[in-house]
Design an enzyme around this catalytic site. Sequence first.
Site, PDB file in Angstrom:
ATOM      1  N   PRO A 166      -1.233  -1.625   4.335  1.00 61.04           N
ATOM      2  CA  PRO A 166      -0.600  -0.321   4.531  1.00 61.04           C
ATOM      3  C   PRO A 166      -0.051  -0.023   5.925  1.00 61.04           C
ATOM      4  O   PRO A 166      -0.574   0.819   6.652  1.00 61.04           O
ATOM      5  CB  PRO A 166      -1.715   0.653   4.151  1.00 61.04           C
ATOM      6  CG  PRO A 166      -2.967  -0.077   4.516  1.00 61.04           C
ATOM      7  CD  PRO A 166      -2.690  -1.525   4.212  1.00 61.04           C
ATOM      8  N   CYS A 167       1.040  -0.675   6.263  1.00 57.99           N
ATOM      9  CA  CYS A 167       1.679  -0.409   7.554  1.00 57.99           C
ATOM     10  C   CYS A 167       2.245   1.013   7.616  1.00 57.99           C
ATOM     11  O   CYS A 167       2.442   1.553   8.700  1.00 57.99           O
ATOM     12  CB  CYS A 167       2.766  -1.447   7.836  1.00 57.99           C
ATOM     13  SG  CYS A 167       3.954  -1.663   6.517  1.00 57.99           S
ATOM     14  N   HIS A 168       2.477   1.630   6.461  1.00 57.81           N
ATOM     15  CA  HIS A 168       2.988   3.003   6.446  1.00 57.81           C
ATOM     16  C   HIS A 168       1.969   4.004   6.986  1.00 57.81           C
ATOM     17  O   HIS A 168       2.326   5.126   7.327  1.00 57.81           O
ATOM     18  CB  HIS A 168       3.437   3.402   5.030  1.00 57.81           C
ATOM     19  CG  HIS A 168       2.342   3.379   4.017  1.00 57.81           C
ATOM     20  ND1 HIS A 168       1.949   2.212   3.387  1.00 57.81           N
ATOM     21  CD2 HIS A 168       1.536   4.366   3.532  1.00 57.81           C
ATOM     22  CE1 HIS A 168       0.961   2.498   2.545  1.00 57.81           C
ATOM     23  NE2 HIS A 168       0.686   3.783   2.618  1.00 57.81           N
TER      24      HIS A 168
END
Length: 169
Positions: free
Chosen positions: A133-135
């Site tokens: 989850p880079c977001h």
Amino acid sequence: MQKMYVKMLYFSPIGTLSLVADEQYLYGIWVQDQKHFERGLGDETIEAVVSHPILDPVIACLDAYFKGKPQDLSDLPLASIGTDFEKRVWSYLQGIPYGQTVTYGQIAQELQVDSAQAIGGAVGRNPWSILVPCHRVLGAGKRLTGYAAGVEKKAWLLEHEEADFKDIK
């Protein structure tokens, strides 16, 4: 012998996702036309498939995610790609819980890296959108900042998770 990849398209609320694997590992989940799209695959052969033992569970995880049911993704077989530095950052990203956020600066501090920008570069090259989850990584003050697929998609994902962030509007 040339490496063979398989690819499935996944139609999500943020756009079409390209899921790529080989017989053993997931190589990436990219939003169509994002920055670094299918990075690292080179000129290798990619065959489109409708079912695959690596990609089918990924699709199940994505289905659950978009229905608001976070999944434990620790057993997905991610390919060992990227530099040692990128691997450290991507491993850190996997530990950010659903609906939570951290800043690039926090990651830099926790990984004892001098540059939040270096962290940002590695986060931006993460090949496993959504599942790694880079977001969930924000700028200072929880401000919405860059996302390889576009900040509007990042905002959608964070709103979907009911995460606390400051929009750039």
